[in-house]
Write a protein that holds these residues in place. Structure first.
Motif, PDB file in Angstrom:
ATOM      1  N   SER A  42       0.844  -1.189   0.000  1.00 37.17           N
ATOM      2  CA  SER A  42       0.000   0.000   0.000  1.00 37.17           C
ATOM      3  C   SER A  42       0.879   1.238   0.000  1.00 37.17           C
ATOM      4  N   GLN A  43       0.357   2.309  -0.625  1.00 39.21           N
ATOM      5  CA  GLN A  43       1.039   3.589  -0.588  1.00 39.21           C
ATOM      6  C   GLN A  43       0.172   4.574   0.164  1.00 39.21           C
ATOM      7  N   PHE A  44       0.773   5.233   1.141  1.00 37.86           N
ATOM      8  CA  PHE A  44       0.076   6.205   1.965  1.00 37.86           C
ATOM      9  C   PHE A  44       0.633   7.602   1.688  1.00 37.86           C
ATOM     10  N   PRO A  45      -0.206   8.632   1.682  1.00 38.65           N
ATOM     11  CA  PRO A  45      -1.576   8.650   2.222  1.00 38.65           C
ATOM     12  C   PRO A  45      -2.674   8.283   1.241  1.00 38.65           C
ATOM     13  N   ARG A  46      -2.334   7.960  -0.018  1.00 36.17           N
ATOM     14  CA  ARG A  46      -3.384   7.675  -1.004  1.00 36.17           C
ATOM     15  C   ARG A  46      -4.137   6.382  -0.703  1.00 36.17           C
ATOM     16  N   ALA A  47      -3.480   5.435   0.004  1.00 39.80           N
ATOM     17  CA  ALA A  47      -4.066   4.128   0.310  1.00 39.80           C
ATOM     18  C   ALA A  47      -4.438   3.370  -0.943  1.00 39.80           C
ATOM     19  N   VAL A  48      -3.647   3.543  -1.994  1.00 42.84           N
ATOM     20  CA  VAL A  48      -3.776   2.679  -3.162  1.00 42.84           C
ATOM     21  C   VAL A  48      -3.007   1.402  -2.857  1.00 42.84           C
ATOM     22  N   GLN A  49      -3.379   0.312  -3.505  1.00 40.70           N
ATOM     23  CA  GLN A  49      -2.820  -0.986  -3.144  1.00 40.70           C
ATOM     24  C   GLN A  49      -2.577  -1.819  -4.389  1.00 40.70           C
ATOM     25  N   LEU A  50      -1.719  -2.797  -4.261  1.00 42.43           N
ATOM     26  CA  LEU A  50      -1.564  -3.831  -5.278  1.00 42.43           C
ATOM     27  C   LEU A  50      -1.334  -5.155  -4.574  1.00 42.43           C
ATOM     28  N   ASN A  51      -1.423  -6.245  -5.328  1.00 41.61           N
ATOM     29  CA  ASN A  51      -1.285  -7.588  -4.761  1.00 41.61           C
ATOM     30  C   ASN A  51      -0.300  -8.416  -5.562  1.00 41.61           C
ATOM     31  N   ARG A  52       0.338  -9.313  -4.881  1.00 42.92           N
ATOM     32  CA  ARG A  52       1.229 -10.266  -5.532  1.00 42.92           C
ATOM     33  C   ARG A  52       0.394 -11.251  -6.344  1.00 42.92           C
ATOM     34  N   HIS A  53       0.877 -11.629  -7.496  1.00 45.50           N
ATOM     35  CA  HIS A  53       0.118 -12.552  -8.329  1.00 45.50           C
ATOM     36  C   HIS A  53      -0.194 -13.857  -7.606  1.00 45.50           C
ATOM     37  N   GLY A  54       0.733 -14.291  -6.737  1.00 45.92           N
ATOM     38  CA  GLY A  54       0.560 -15.578  -6.079  1.00 45.92           C
ATOM     39  C   GLY A  54      -0.541 -15.620  -5.047  1.00 45.92           C
ATOM     40  N   ILE A  55      -1.084 -14.463  -4.615  1.00 41.52           N
ATOM     41  CA  ILE A  55      -2.204 -14.465  -3.689  1.00 41.52           C
ATOM     42  C   ILE A  55      -3.524 -14.376  -4.457  1.00 41.52           C
ATOM     43  N   ILE A  56      -3.440 -14.046  -5.761  1.00 41.19           N
ATOM     44  CA  ILE A  56      -4.611 -13.937  -6.617  1.00 41.19           C
ATOM     45  C   ILE A  56      -4.749 -15.153  -7.526  1.00 41.19           C
ATOM     46  N   ALA A  57      -3.616 -15.707  -7.965  1.00 41.28           N
ATOM     47  CA  ALA A  57      -3.626 -16.830  -8.898  1.00 41.28           C
ATOM     48  C   ALA A  57      -2.815 -17.991  -8.336  1.00 41.28           C
ATOM     49  N   LYS A  58      -3.275 -19.193  -8.627  1.00 45.76           N
ATOM     50  CA  LYS A  58      -2.634 -20.405  -8.114  1.00 45.76           C
ATOM     51  C   LYS A  58      -2.056 -21.225  -9.266  1.00 45.76           C
ATOM     52  N   GLY A  59      -0.904 -21.836  -9.003  1.00 46.13           N
ATOM     53  CA  GLY A  59      -0.289 -22.690 -10.002  1.00 46.13           C
ATOM     54  C   GLY A  59       0.705 -21.969 -10.885  1.00 46.13           C
ATOM     55  N   LEU A  60       1.234 -20.846 -10.422  1.00 49.41           N
ATOM     56  CA  LEU A  60       2.168 -20.066 -11.222  1.00 49.41           C
ATOM     57  C   LEU A  60       3.574 -20.647 -11.093  1.00 49.41           C
ATOM     58  N   PRO A  61       4.232 -20.955 -12.199  1.00 50.87           N
ATOM     59  CA  PRO A  61       5.528 -21.642 -12.122  1.00 50.87           C
ATOM     60  C   PRO A  61       6.615 -20.841 -11.435  1.00 50.87           C
ATOM     61  N   GLU A  62       6.523 -19.501 -11.469  1.00 53.19           N
ATOM     62  CA  GLU A  62       7.588 -18.681 -10.909  1.00 53.19           C
ATOM     63  C   GLU A  62       7.372 -18.316  -9.451  1.00 53.19           C
ATOM     64  N   GLU A  63       6.258 -18.732  -8.846  1.00 54.17           N
ATOM     65  CA  GLU A  63       5.997 -18.391  -7.454  1.00 54.17           C
ATOM     66  C   GLU A  63       6.705 -19.347  -6.498  1.00 54.17           C
ATOM     67  N   GLY A  64       6.895 -18.877  -5.253  1.00 51.37           N
ATOM     68  CA  GLY A  64       7.552 -19.691  -4.244  1.00 51.37           C
ATOM     69  C   GLY A  64       7.563 -18.946  -2.919  1.00 51.37           C
ATOM     70  N   PRO A  65       8.289 -19.476  -1.937  1.00 51.57           N
ATOM     71  CA  PRO A  65       8.272 -18.894  -0.591  1.00 51.57           C
ATOM     72  C   PRO A  65       9.216 -17.725  -0.384  1.00 51.57           C
TER      73      PRO A  65
END
Length: 335
Positions: free
Chosen positions: A151-174
Motif C-alpha cells: 500500500s502507498q500512503f496517504p493515497r491508500a492505493v494498493q496492489l497484490n502479488r500474483h501468487g495471492i490472486i492466482a494459483k499454479g504459477l511456475p515462478e511463485e515460491g516462498p
C-alpha cells in the motif's frame, strides 16, 4: 535497479544477524512457538502441530467460548485491537521468555489466497505452506515474511502479488518478494472504502509508533503480508526494547476494531526490522505508481484479473481466486 541494490544491502545485514542467532542456538534444539489470534475460527487444524517435540501452541482467544485443542494452551483475551493486540500482548508478556522461533498467525485455517466466506480467507501465497513458517531460520534468515500486498500512503492505493490472486504459477515460491520483481504484482488499484482510509493519519501513526521519527509527510510505500502471518527469532523481536511494544499495545487496547489495527497489518516488517525501515529503503521492487489507477476488484469493469492474465502465462490448472472473497476482505468484513 535502486530497489535491487537496496535488497542486496539488506540481505547482507540479515546474514550477519542470522549467523549470530544460529550460533547462539547451536548447542541445543530450537523451540518453535505458534501464536494464534482467535475469535470464532475452527482451530482444529493446529492439532497437527501439538504434541510435536520442540513445538508449543498458544491460542489467544477473544471468543465467549474458549476453543479446545489437545496439547495447545488456550488463553482468554479481551476483544480489543484485532490480531495486532494479540501479537503485541504475547510479546510484552513473554519478552524475557520468548521461544527461539515464534510464528504469529490469525487462527483461520491456512489455505491459499482468498476464498468465499470470512472463515476461509487462508492468506497463503501460492506454493507456500504453514510449515514454511514453522521451520526456524529458513536459509539462515532470522525472520520469514512472504509479502503479498503493498500500500502507498496517504493515497491508500494498493496492489497484490500474483501468487495471492492466482494459483499454479511456475515462478511463485516462498521468497519474501516475487522472483520476477515488479512484474510479479498486479496493477495499482483503489478502493474508496478501504479500511486504511476510514479515519486518522496513517503517516502520523507510522512515524510516532513504528519508525520513532518526525513525520516528514512524504509518501510511504509498505510491502506487507496480507493476513498478518509471519515468523521470526527471539533475537529479531529483541531488536526493539520491551517498552517499544508496550507503548504500541496501549494504542491498540482502546477499541474492538481501532483504525490502528488495520494499519498494523501493513507495518509489521518495519516494527521488527528497525535497521531496514521501508521509509528509508524499498523492500520489494514494485510497479511504478502513476496518477491513474484501476477502480479495484470490486468494480464491474475492474481490470485486475485481466491484468494478471495478460502479464502472467496461465499454466494448465491455474485457478483464479473469487473476486467476491477479495472484496469481502478488503471491506473489512472478515478478520
Amino acid at each position: 535497479m535502486v530497489a535491487f541494490r537496496s535488497m542486496s544491502r539488506f540481505a547482507a545485514l540479515c546474514s550477519v544477524a542470522s549467523i549470530g542467532s544460529l550460533a547462539a542456538h547451536a548447542e541445543s534444539p530450537l523451540r518453535t512457538r505458534i501464536v494464534l489470534a482467535h475469535y470464532k475460527e475452527d482451530v482444529s487444524w493446529v492439532s497437527q502441530y501439538t504434541g510435536k517435540e520442540n513445538i508449543d501452541v498458544i491460542i489467544y482467544s477473544k471468543a465467549a467460548v474458549m476453543p479446545e485443542v489437545a496439547g495447545a494452551l488456550a488463553l482468554p483475551l479481551s476483544n480489543f485491537g484485532r490480531e495486532s493486540h494479540t501479537y503485541l500482548h504475547h510479546i510484552v508478556h513473554h519478552y524475557e521468555s520468548l521461544a527461539d522461533w515464534t510464528v504469529f498467525s490469525q487462527a483461520t485455517p491456512p489455505s491459499w489466497g482468498y476464498m468465499l466466506g470470512d472463515s476461509t480467507n487462508g492468506h497463503l501465497n501460492d506454493k507456500v505452506s504453514f510449515d514454511d513458517y514453522v521451520r526456524p531460520f529458513p536459509e539462515g534468515r532470522d525472520s520469514f515474511f512472504v509479502m503479498n500486498a503493498a500500500s502507498q500512503f496517504p493515497r491508500a492505493v494498493q496492489l497484490n502479488r500474483h501468487g495471492i490472486i492466482a494459483k499454479g504459477l511456475p515462478e511463485e515460491g516462498p521468497e519474501m518478494c516475487p522472483r520476477q520483481g515488479a512484474a510479479g504484482w498486479t496493477d495499482w488499484w483503489f478502493l474508496p472504502d478501504h479500511p486504511h482510509l476510514r479515519k486518522g493519519d496513517m503517516l502520523e501513526f507510522y512515524h510516532k509508533y513504528v519508525a520513532l521519527s518526525e513525520n516528514d509527510h512524504k509518501p510511504l510505500t509498505l510491502a506487507f503480508a496480507q493476513g498478518a502471518r509471519f515468523a521470526m527469532s527471539r533475537e529479531r523481536i529483541h531488536a526493539r526494547p520491551k517498552e517499544y511494544y508496550a507503548r504500541m499495545l496501549v494504542a491498540l487496547s482502546k477499541e474492538k476494531n481501532p483504525q490502528e489495527g488495520f494499519w498494523m497489518e501493513a507495518v509489521w516488517w518495519d516494527v521488527f526490522h528497525p535497521e531496514a525501515l521501508q521509509s528509508k529503503t524499498p523492500l520489494c521492487p514494485l510497479p511504478v505508481l502513476g496518477e491513474t489507477v484501476t477502480k479495484g476488484p470490486y468494480h464491474k469493469d475492474s481490470a485486475i484479473s485481466d491484468s494478471i492474465r495478460a502479464r502472467v502465462p496461465e499454466p494448465a490448472g491455474s485457478v483464479f481466486v473469487s473476486l467476491q472473497g477479495l472484496v469481502r476482505r478488503l471491506r473489512g468484513l472478515g478478520r
